[in-house]
Design a protein around this motif. Structure first.
Motif, short mmCIF file in Angstrom:
data_model
loop_
_atom_site.label_atom_id
_atom_site.label_comp_id
_atom_site.label_asym_id
_atom_site.label_seq_id
_atom_site.Cartn_x
_atom_site.Cartn_y
_atom_site.Cartn_z
N TYR A 22 0.81 -1.21 0.00
CA TYR A 22 0.00 0.00 0.00
C TYR A 22 0.86 1.27 0.00
CZ TYR A 22 -3.71 -3.30 1.00
OH TYR A 22 -4.58 -4.34 0.93
N ASN A 23 2.06 1.17 0.55
CA ASN A 23 2.97 2.31 0.47
C ASN A 23 3.38 2.58 -0.97
OD1 ASN A 23 2.96 2.73 3.25
ND2 ASN A 23 4.63 1.31 3.58
N LEU A 24 3.61 1.50 -1.73
CA LEU A 24 4.01 1.66 -3.13
C LEU A 24 2.86 2.20 -3.97
CD1 LEU A 24 6.09 -1.61 -3.63
CD2 LEU A 24 6.96 0.72 -3.62
N THR A 25 1.65 1.68 -3.73
CA THR A 25 0.51 2.18 -4.50
C THR A 25 0.23 3.64 -4.17
OG1 THR A 25 -0.96 1.29 -2.78
CG2 THR A 25 -0.54 -0.10 -4.71
N SER A 26 0.43 4.02 -2.91
CA SER A 26 0.24 5.43 -2.54
C SER A 26 1.28 6.32 -3.20
CB SER A 26 0.32 5.58 -1.01
OG SER A 26 -0.70 4.84 -0.38
N LEU A 27 2.49 5.79 -3.36
CA LEU A 27 3.56 6.56 -3.97
C LEU A 27 3.25 6.89 -5.42
CD1 LEU A 27 6.42 7.79 -4.06
CD2 LEU A 27 7.28 5.50 -4.56
N VAL A 28 2.90 5.86 -6.22
CA VAL A 28 2.66 6.10 -7.65
C VAL A 28 1.38 6.88 -7.89
CG1 VAL A 28 3.96 4.05 -8.33
CG2 VAL A 28 1.51 3.86 -7.91
N SER A 29 0.51 6.99 -6.87
CA SER A 29 -0.72 7.77 -7.01
C SER A 29 -0.57 9.18 -6.45
CB SER A 29 -1.88 7.06 -6.28
OG SER A 29 -2.05 5.75 -6.77
N SER A 30 0.56 9.46 -5.80
CA SER A 30 0.74 10.75 -5.13
C SER A 30 1.03 11.85 -6.14
CB SER A 30 1.89 10.66 -4.12
OG SER A 30 3.11 10.43 -4.78
N LYS A 31 0.81 13.07 -5.70
CA LYS A 31 1.09 14.23 -6.53
C LYS A 31 2.58 14.36 -6.81
CE LYS A 31 0.28 19.24 -6.62
NZ LYS A 31 -0.27 20.40 -5.87
N PHE A 32 3.40 13.93 -5.85
CA PHE A 32 4.86 13.99 -6.02
C PHE A 32 5.30 13.17 -7.24
CE2 PHE A 32 8.93 11.85 -5.25
CZ PHE A 32 9.77 12.94 -5.17
N PHE A 33 4.71 11.97 -7.40
CA PHE A 33 5.12 11.10 -8.50
C PHE A 33 4.49 11.54 -9.83
CE2 PHE A 33 4.51 7.36 -11.22
CZ PHE A 33 5.82 6.91 -11.32
N THR A 34 3.20 11.88 -9.80
CA THR A 34 2.51 12.21 -11.05
C THR A 34 3.04 13.49 -11.68
OG1 THR A 34 0.78 13.31 -9.75
CG2 THR A 34 0.41 11.01 -10.40
N GLU A 35 3.56 14.42 -10.84
CA GLU A 35 4.11 15.67 -11.38
C GLU A 35 5.61 15.58 -11.65
OE1 GLU A 35 3.13 18.78 -8.73
OE2 GLU A 35 0.97 18.77 -9.23
N HIS A 36 6.21 14.45 -11.31
CA HIS A 36 7.65 14.27 -11.55
C HIS A 36 7.88 13.88 -13.01
CE1 HIS A 36 11.79 12.91 -11.02
NE2 HIS A 36 11.78 13.57 -9.87
N LYS A 37 9.03 14.29 -13.53
CA LYS A 37 9.32 14.00 -14.95
C LYS A 37 9.46 12.52 -15.23
CE LYS A 37 14.31 14.71 -14.31
NZ LYS A 37 15.50 15.48 -14.77
N LEU A 38 9.85 11.72 -14.20
CA LEU A 38 10.02 10.29 -14.42
C LEU A 38 8.69 9.59 -14.68
CD1 LEU A 38 12.69 9.37 -11.70
CD2 LEU A 38 13.03 9.61 -14.16
N SER A 39 7.59 10.16 -14.19
CA SER A 39 6.29 9.52 -14.40
C SER A 39 5.87 9.55 -15.87
CB SER A 39 5.22 10.21 -13.55
OG SER A 39 5.05 11.57 -13.95
N GLU A 40 6.48 10.42 -16.67
CA GLU A 40 6.14 10.53 -18.08
C GLU A 40 7.00 9.63 -18.96
OE1 GLU A 40 3.57 12.18 -19.03
OE2 GLU A 40 3.16 12.95 -17.03
N THR A 41 8.03 9.01 -18.38
CA THR A 41 8.90 8.12 -19.16
C THR A 41 8.23 6.76 -19.33
OG1 THR A 41 10.05 7.33 -17.18
CG2 THR A 41 10.93 9.31 -18.26
N THR A 42 8.78 5.97 -20.25
CA THR A 42 8.24 4.64 -20.49
C THR A 42 8.37 3.76 -19.25
OG1 THR A 42 8.87 4.83 -22.82
CG2 THR A 42 8.38 2.62 -22.00
N GLN A 43 9.55 3.81 -18.60
CA GLN A 43 9.76 3.01 -17.40
C GLN A 43 8.84 3.45 -16.27
OE1 GLN A 43 12.04 4.52 -19.15
NE2 GLN A 43 13.69 3.10 -19.73
N GLY A 44 8.63 4.76 -16.16
CA GLY A 44 7.76 5.26 -15.10
C GLY A 44 6.32 4.82 -15.28
#
Length: 455
Positions: free
Chosen positions: A303-325
């Motif tokens: 649940y910590n991991l799912t919260s991370l990828v759903s957080s504003k910190f991750f969605t607004e980070h440039k890595l979230s737009e990459t293929t790996q992200g």
């Protein structure tokens, strides 16, 4: 009333103070001077009405000249007054410089004479006397006594010799030497309570400074396993980040090194202490039990991991737009992925326990290998509620590896002859075990009729 009393007790002072400096310095005509009951002087500028306590006339010059080095500048001073005070300051600096050069020349002449006298005295001493051998011997003797005193302390207190290589040893010796013979050393209570608490607070402060780095940049948890002279398996837990390395604790894992579940609880405690959101990855031993404990830990913090990828910190980070992200986010949010992870953990757990028996150094494993494989197969079947279509793919993989690397008649025969299993209530009298024992007896030619011998 307090303000009225203080004002009535102040003694006003006019600009023309009766001293030589007051008559010649033009600055006195641009501020007023008052003294309170405590004899402290307050200077008030005539242009901006600001008051300053102490500092003397020199600070007021900088105030009126608008030079913000020692005091705030006056914004209301007339331009001609500001230029006049600045010129006066420059003249004063030139006079000081000229006086300093004159004094330096005088001092240089005196120093030259002193150097000549000292050289003459050295020449006389070198011709009439030799270096004091007694003082040299006395100094060496004192150092020797100090070294012997330290050595006796080490021997009597059983201090390890490598304590001399500690980075705090030489600073301690220098600090004691700096105090001299008056230093009596700390008391037992100070060492045991006061200084220990003070050092702990210092260490806590250092770790807290690292925690901010863990939060901003992430950190790595390292589990370093090693064996001491008493053959105990110890695990040192450390946390690494760009700011530095922190030792967390050392655990005696002699009884748990083969148990993935116990290792998981050890890792879980350290992760919780560091903060799950701060941990980037873990570095551990490559043993199977460690890998399985890592999988347990991954499932625990789902649940910590799912919260991370759903957080504003991750969605607004440039890595979230990459293929790996995007791929990582899809996998973490997939419930099927987590269900399969949990199933894999359940399937691998009995296999890891079995490999722990095979890899054990405490006692011979020959008589336990065959029974361990039987127990592994039964555990996997129970995981899938004995539904053959579900457990059969996993059993087939295990059987292929078992037949290729581990399956031997000797192991089945050893299982049959192991009294711990032979007289147990759950003993499985397989045809393979009996046949393997008979084949071994035939191979070794113990008797001509092995069937008759078994009777």
């Amino acid at each position: 009333m307090a303000n009225m009393n203080s004002q009535s007790s102040e003694i006003p002072s006019v600009a023309s103070t009766p001293n030589i400096r007051g008559k010649s310095d033009p600055t006195w005509g641009h501020f007023s001077e008052t003294r309170g009951p405590n004899r402290k002087t307050t200077y008030t500028c005539m242009y901006c009405a600001k008051s300053f306590k102490g500092g003397g006339i020199n600070r007021m010059k900088y105030h009126l000249a608008c030079i913000p080095e020692q005091i705030s500048s006056c914004r209301s001073v007339p331009n001609e007054v500001r230029i006049e005070i600045r010129d006066y300051l420059k003249q004063g600096e030139l006079k000081k410089k000229a006086l300093k050069e004159t004094l330096n020349d005088a001092f240089d002449d005196v120093e030259e004479e002193e150097v000549q006298i000292q050289e003459k005295e050295k020449t006389i001493e070198s011709t009439t006397s030799q270096p004091s051998i007694k003082s040299t011997i006395s100094s060496k003797s004192a150092k020797h006594r100090a070294n012997i005193a330290l050595a006796k302390w080490f021997y009597d207190a059983c201090i390890p010799f490598n304590a001399i290589n500690c980075l705090y040893f030489k600073p301690a010796v220098k600090a004691i030497a700096g105090i001299g013979a008056d230093f009596g050393g700390p008391s037992y209570h100070d060492m045991r309570v006061n200084f220990l608490e003070e050092c702990k607070k210092e260490l806590d402060f250092l770790i807290n400074s690292y925690r901010s780095n863990w939060r901003d940049n992430g950190c790595t948890i390292m589990a370093d396993g090693w064996t001491d002279q008493r053959q105990r398996t110890l695990i040192n837990f450390l946390v690494y980040c760009p700011a530095g390395l922190v030792f967390v604790k050392s655990v005696d894992a002699s009884d748990a090194v083969k148990d993935a579940n116990t290792l998981f609880h050890m890792f879980f405690e350290v992760v919780e202490w560091v903060g799950p959101s701060n941990v980037v990855h873990m570095v551990t031993n490559n043993a199977t039990a460690y890998k399985l404990a890592g999988r347990y830990l991954l499932c625990e913090h789902r649940y910590n991991l799912t919260s991370l990828v759903s957080s504003k910190f991750f969605t607004e980070h440039k890595l979230s737009e990459t293929t790996q992200g995007r791929l990582a986010s899809t996998i973490v949010l997939d419930h099927k992925f987590w269900d399969e992870c949990l199933m894999i953990v359940k399937v691998v757990t009995p296999i890891v326990k079995f490999l722990g028996i095979v890899d054990s150094d405490e006692k011979p494993s020959l008589g336990y290998v065959y029974e361990g494989m039987l127990r592994t197969r039964l555990a996997i079947q129970e995981t899938f509620m004995n539904k053959k279509d579900l457990y059969q793919p996993y059993i087939k993989i295990i059987d292929d590896q078992w037949d290729k690397h581990l399956r031997r008649n000797l192991q089945a025969a050893a299982y049959f002859l192991n009294l711990a299993f032979l007289y147990a209530d759950n003993f499985v009298d397989t045809t393979e075990a009996t046949t393997s024992l008979l084949d071994l007896l035939d191979t070794e030619s113990i008797c001509s009729d092995s069937v008759q011998a078994m009777k």
